[in-house]
Design a protein around this motif. Structure first.
Motif, PDB file in Angstrom:
ATOM      1  N   SER A 166      23.558  36.764  83.654  1.00 42.44           N
ATOM      2  CA  SER A 166      22.589  36.486  82.597  1.00 42.44           C
ATOM      3  C   SER A 166      23.214  35.510  81.608  1.00 42.44           C
ATOM      4  O   SER A 166      24.433  35.427  81.501  1.00 42.44           O
ATOM      5  CB  SER A 166      22.189  37.771  81.884  1.00 42.44           C
ATOM      6  OG  SER A 166      23.177  38.141  80.938  1.00 42.44           O
ATOM      7  N   LYS A 168      23.387  35.707  78.495  1.00 40.98           N
ATOM      8  CA  LYS A 168      24.170  36.438  77.492  1.00 40.98           C
ATOM      9  C   LYS A 168      25.533  36.811  78.072  1.00 40.98           C
ATOM     10  O   LYS A 168      26.560  36.663  77.402  1.00 40.98           O
ATOM     11  CB  LYS A 168      23.420  37.692  77.059  1.00 40.98           C
ATOM     12  CG  LYS A 168      24.128  38.452  75.948  1.00 40.98           C
ATOM     13  CD  LYS A 168      23.325  39.683  75.530  1.00 40.98           C
ATOM     14  CE  LYS A 168      23.994  40.379  74.363  1.00 40.98           C
ATOM     15  NZ  LYS A 168      23.267  41.590  73.971  1.00 40.98           N
TER      16      LYS A 168
ATOM     17  N   SER B 259      18.105  41.492  73.437  1.00 43.54           N
ATOM     18  CA  SER B 259      18.580  40.812  74.659  1.00 43.54           C
ATOM     19  C   SER B 259      17.578  40.806  75.802  1.00 43.54           C
ATOM     20  O   SER B 259      17.882  40.289  76.872  1.00 43.54           O
ATOM     21  CB  SER B 259      19.889  41.421  75.178  1.00 43.54           C
ATOM     22  OG  SER B 259      20.902  41.292  74.236  1.00 43.54           O
ATOM     23  N   HIS B 288      21.449  34.820  74.308  1.00 45.35           N
ATOM     24  CA  HIS B 288      21.452  36.227  73.921  1.00 45.35           C
ATOM     25  C   HIS B 288      20.662  37.074  74.900  1.00 45.35           C
ATOM     26  O   HIS B 288      20.524  38.273  74.706  1.00 45.35           O
ATOM     27  CB  HIS B 288      20.893  36.371  72.501  1.00 45.35           C
ATOM     28  CG  HIS B 288      21.683  35.608  71.482  1.00 45.35           C
ATOM     29  ND1 HIS B 288      22.651  36.188  70.708  1.00 45.35           N
ATOM     30  CD2 HIS B 288      21.678  34.297  71.161  1.00 45.35           C
ATOM     31  CE1 HIS B 288      23.206  35.267  69.940  1.00 45.35           C
ATOM     32  NE2 HIS B 288      22.630  34.116  70.193  1.00 45.35           N
ATOM     33  N   LEU B 289      20.115  36.433  75.930  1.00 42.57           N
ATOM     34  CA  LEU B 289      19.258  37.165  76.867  1.00 42.57           C
ATOM     35  C   LEU B 289      20.074  37.737  78.009  1.00 42.57           C
ATOM     36  O   LEU B 289      20.929  37.066  78.577  1.00 42.57           O
ATOM     37  CB  LEU B 289      18.176  36.233  77.412  1.00 42.57           C
ATOM     38  CG  LEU B 289      17.120  35.799  76.403  1.00 42.57           C
ATOM     39  CD1 LEU B 289      16.157  34.812  77.044  1.00 42.57           C
ATOM     40  CD2 LEU B 289      16.369  36.997  75.849  1.00 42.57           C
ATOM     41  N   ASP B 290      19.782  38.968  78.336  1.00 43.68           N
ATOM     42  CA  ASP B 290      20.490  39.627  79.435  1.00 43.68           C
ATOM     43  C   ASP B 290      19.576  39.789  80.643  1.00 43.68           C
ATOM     44  O   ASP B 290      19.959  40.403  81.633  1.00 43.68           O
ATOM     45  CB  ASP B 290      21.007  40.986  78.953  1.00 43.68           C
ATOM     46  CG  ASP B 290      22.308  41.375  79.653  1.00 43.68           C
ATOM     47  OD1 ASP B 290      22.941  40.488  80.263  1.00 43.68           O
ATOM     48  OD2 ASP B 290      22.670  42.551  79.597  1.00 43.68           O
ATOM     49  N   ALA B 291      18.374  39.258  80.561  1.00 41.45           N
ATOM     50  CA  ALA B 291      17.417  39.338  81.669  1.00 41.45           C
ATOM     51  C   ALA B 291      16.395  38.232  81.459  1.00 41.45           C
ATOM     52  O   ALA B 291      16.233  37.742  80.343  1.00 41.45           O
ATOM     53  CB  ALA B 291      16.723  40.706  81.667  1.00 41.45           C
TER      54      ALA B 291
END
Lengths: 434, 331
Positions: A166, A168, B259, B288-291
């Motif tokens: 991802s 992040k 996120s 900041h994105l996790d998906a």
């Protein structure tokens, strides 16, 4: 012949140095003696001068590279030989049509059409590597070979970037210096997520602290290594003395007035320790390979706390300097230690170390010997304490001294005699004159 | 004051109160449309207004959307503040020229000399068994056009506050009311208040995932958040309230915090409001994105008349719940 620029040895025990940054770019004209590159060793940062005049080239060490001492990091070409300037290896000119030597020898034995041979030559293709669809290699076979080479190159080029993660997670990994390709992801298709970074950090933290971690710079790491080496190899013992310093205090006041400069207790200690060392040269020694080596000069190191650790600049030939000279030298090296601009010479040759924590309110402490030296003096604060004077309790300013000794080179009696002379001098500095 | 705070109105009553208050406050405000006077509107949202304000200010028209929309734009250009009532959102196809080429452009093409303070009041939302020509949510169409502002009230409080802001705004505003929400009750202050355009509202604070929801999808998102809470996922629900101006920063900030983000809107999913908002979040909160940002819109089909099929085309709390669960790695 071009002149080589090598990673210099700035200290006796130095094995490698770090290139901080080049002050000259490849291709730049440099004059002998001009600052060329900034080098960091274990303890100092310094500029290296150009060893010759000419054009800088073949720069093989980039900023941040750690290079062994003696290795060539660049060349300086005389004006008439400045040809391979730059970092890229020299590229052979592409073979031209009709060139006789461009195609490797086996090609001559490979069956190929003249057109296929020419195309192969133009593209630098080794015909032995080309698969022929028919009896001999045709134009189409060479083109197919070139296309497949291109394709596989493209695939290889992108493979490294294809580890799923991802945005992040990528950002967090970059910030923490983690290799995201080495992590196992818990997301869809094994994608690395932010939680995997946190988990990896937890796993890594206890075992392999990274050199770049805040607070553990080169200076700190060296301090840790040297102190561990000393603590685990030198058998320490400690001698304690409390000395009455009322006369020392008045001496400092007089000396400051006379010198017209600020004289500190450290300066007085340097002066008196130098005098005591001249009377007990066994304390001014090194332990080297199972032998005690006495130092030729009286060079006294001062332990100085700086932002990223501890350094020990040296006041050389302290026994030959006046108090004013000691103070000037001390002020110079301490301020440069704090600014990070010490030169190698500033920290070399120390034979004995003074560590003064009096200004931090410490009463007394035990220091660790700074190898290869054999003793270190730990100095506590001056405070009014109750002591017996002529059989009566009296309040007097006193100072606590601890002499740490390496028992391989010193014994208790020798250490005690040195400490006794030093204590006497501190209690009656006039004895210097005797 | 305490009484005012707890007073509850239906969504429809809130709309009517906003219009009535503004008509009392400003004599230039009038309303024009089909079945708006004696009938009090097919959804009964305007009952009683003609009795108070008369047929000069609550004006019934024949079935002629392009005509009365043009009357509205002309009246606005010449100093009135009309509310043009377009019964079903599907009918904005008929008023498009007046909205897009006239109302949205005149201020700019006159060098700022002419203002068009008009409100187009219309509806969105399916599941009323009204079939494909009366069930669409076409707010993305007008959100696309510079010069128009678009408000999407998600409850009674927003219905009143956004309507009053729309009427007082000097630019053309299209306000889409959810036709399925007219009987929903909620607290509405009795005193005068407005809701500024371009300010999103965090309807529910959360930690693990952001659900951006508009209009009819706000209650759906809140329902999903309750389901998620039961399995330990803390969802934040944020309502942009206007698609233009759009409170991009609030959406980005929320996504940065959690996120993960899902965007839910009742418009068609393809090329829709969800696409725009997902893009805003992806650009603004990328690192900041996790998906991936997930979009959930209405199914890309003409809304079926069959109730069973129709219900399937609209995002539900369980659909949003499942999508959020998957994004959080708890599929």
């Amino acid at each position: 012949m071009p002149t080589t620029v090598i990673m210099p040895a700035l200290e006796l025990a130095q094995e490698s140095g770090t290139v901080l940054h080049w002050l000259k770019a490849p291709g730049a004209t440099v004059t002998k003696g001009e600052p060329l590159v900034e080098i960091e060793t274990d303890k100092v940062t310094t500029e290296i001068e150009a060893p010759a005049s000419g054009v800088l080239g073949d720069v093989t060490a980039r900023a941040g590279d750690v290079v062994p001492v003696g290795q060539t990091i660049a060349l300086i070409f005389a004006p008439d030989e400045a040809r391979s300037v730059g970092r890229a290896p020299a590229v052979a000119p592409p073979p031209r049509a009709g060139g006789a030597t461009a195609v490797p020898a086996p090609a001559a034995t490979v069956k190929a059409s003249p057109l296929a041979r020419r195309i192969a030559q133009e593209h630098g293709v080794d015909l032995a590597q080309v698969t022929a669809a028919g009896g001999k290699i045709e134009k189409a076979d060479v083109l197919a070979h070139i296309a497949s080479e291109k394709e596989s190159a493209a695939v290889e080029g992108t493979a490294a970037r294809l580890s799923a993660a991802s945005p992040k997670a990528r950002r967090l990994a970059a910030e923490r210096g983690l290799d995201i390709g080495a992590l196992r992801g818990s997301g869809p298709g094994g994608a690395v997520l932010a939680a995997d970074i946190a988990a990896a950090e937890l796993r890594e933290a206890p075992s392999t602290p990274r050199a770049e971690a805040p607070g553990v710079g080169t200076v700190w790491r060296i301090m840790a290594e040297r102190m561990t080496a000393s603590w685990t190899s030198a058998p320490h013992f400690y001698l304690f003395r409390e000395v009455n310093v009322s006369r020392l205090i008045s001496w400092r006041e007089r000396a400051s007035t006379q010198a017209g400069a600020r004289i500190t207790y450290t300066d007085l200690l340097v002066k008196l320790v130098a005098a005591a060392l001249s009377r007990h040269p066994g304390v001014n020694a090194s332990w080297k390979d199972g032998a005690i080596v006495r130092n030729a000069e009286i060079n006294i190191g001062l332990a100085v706390a700086i932002d990223d650790g501890l350094v020990v600049p040296v006041i050389h030939r302290a026994d030959t300097l006046s108090l004013g000279e000691i103070a000037a030298r001390r002020e110079d090296v301490v301020s440069r230690a704090q600014a990070g601009t010490l030169r190698p010479a500033d920290i070399q040759g120390g034979g004995f170390t003074i560590s003064n924590l009096g200004m931090y309110g410490v009463d007394a402490f035990n220091a660790i010997v700074n190898p290869p030296q054999v003793a270190i003096l730990a100095v506590g604060r001056i405070a009014d304490r109750v002591i017996a004077v002529n059989g009566q309790p009296a309040v007097q300013p006193t100072m606590m001294l601890t002499l740490s000794c390496d028992h391989r080179a010193l014994d208790g009696a020798r250490g005690a005699r040195f400490l006794g002379v030093l204590a006497d001098l501190l209690e009656e500095p006039l004895a210097l004159l005797v | 004051m305490p009484d005012a705070a707890v007073r509850e109105l239906t969504y429809g009553e809130a709309v009517k109160e906003a219009i009535a208050e503004e008509m009392r406050r400003d004599p230039r405000v009038f309303l024009i449309g089909e079945d708006v006077a004696e009938a009090g509107h097919p959804f009964k949202t305007l009952v009683g207004l003609v009795q108070e304000f008369g047929t000069d200010r609550i004006i019934d028209t024949p079935i002629s959307e392009p005509g009365y929309a043009g009357i509205g734009v002309g009246a606005a250009m010449t100093g009135m503040r009309p509310i043009v009532d377009v019964m079903f959102g599907d009918f904005i196809t008929l008023t498009m020229d007046q909205m897009v080429n006239q109302a949205a452009k005149v201020h700019y093409m006159s060098g700022g000399k002419i203002k068009v303070p008009i409100v187009f009041r219309t509806t969105l939302g399916a599941t009323r068994r009204s079939a494909a020509q009366h069930s669409q949510s076409l707010h993305a169409w007008v959100s696309h056009v510079p010069g128009l502002k678009v408000a999407l009230p998600s409850g009674p409080y927003e219905a009143k506050g956004l309507m009053k802001t729309a009427i007082r705004d000097d630019s053309p505003v299209v306000i889409f009311e959810d036709k399925m929400m007219y009987r929903v009750k909620g607290p509405v202050p009795a005193e005068d208040y407005t809701i500024p355009f371009g300010v999103a509202k965090v309807t529910r604070a959360g930690r693990d995932i952001t659900i951006v929801a508009t209009s009819s999808m706000v209650p759906v998102a809140l329902g999903a958040a309750t389901l998620l809470e039961a399995i330990g996922i803390s969802a934040e629900v944020i309502d942009p309230r206007t698609t233009w101006p759009l409170d991009k920063q609030a959406l980005i900030d929320s996504a940065k915090k959690t996120s993960r983000a899902i965007v839910v809107d009742e418009g068609y999913e393809r090329y829709g409001v969800t696409a725009e908002i997902a893009s805003v979040i992806a650009e603004g909160a990328f690192y900041h994105l996790d998906a991936p940002v997930k979009r959930i819109g209405a199914m890309d089909v003409p809304v079926p008349f069959s109730p069973v099929l129709e219900d399937l085309t609209v995002p539900s709390s369980s659909v949003v719940f499942e999508a959020a669960k998957a994004l959080c790695g708890k599929a």
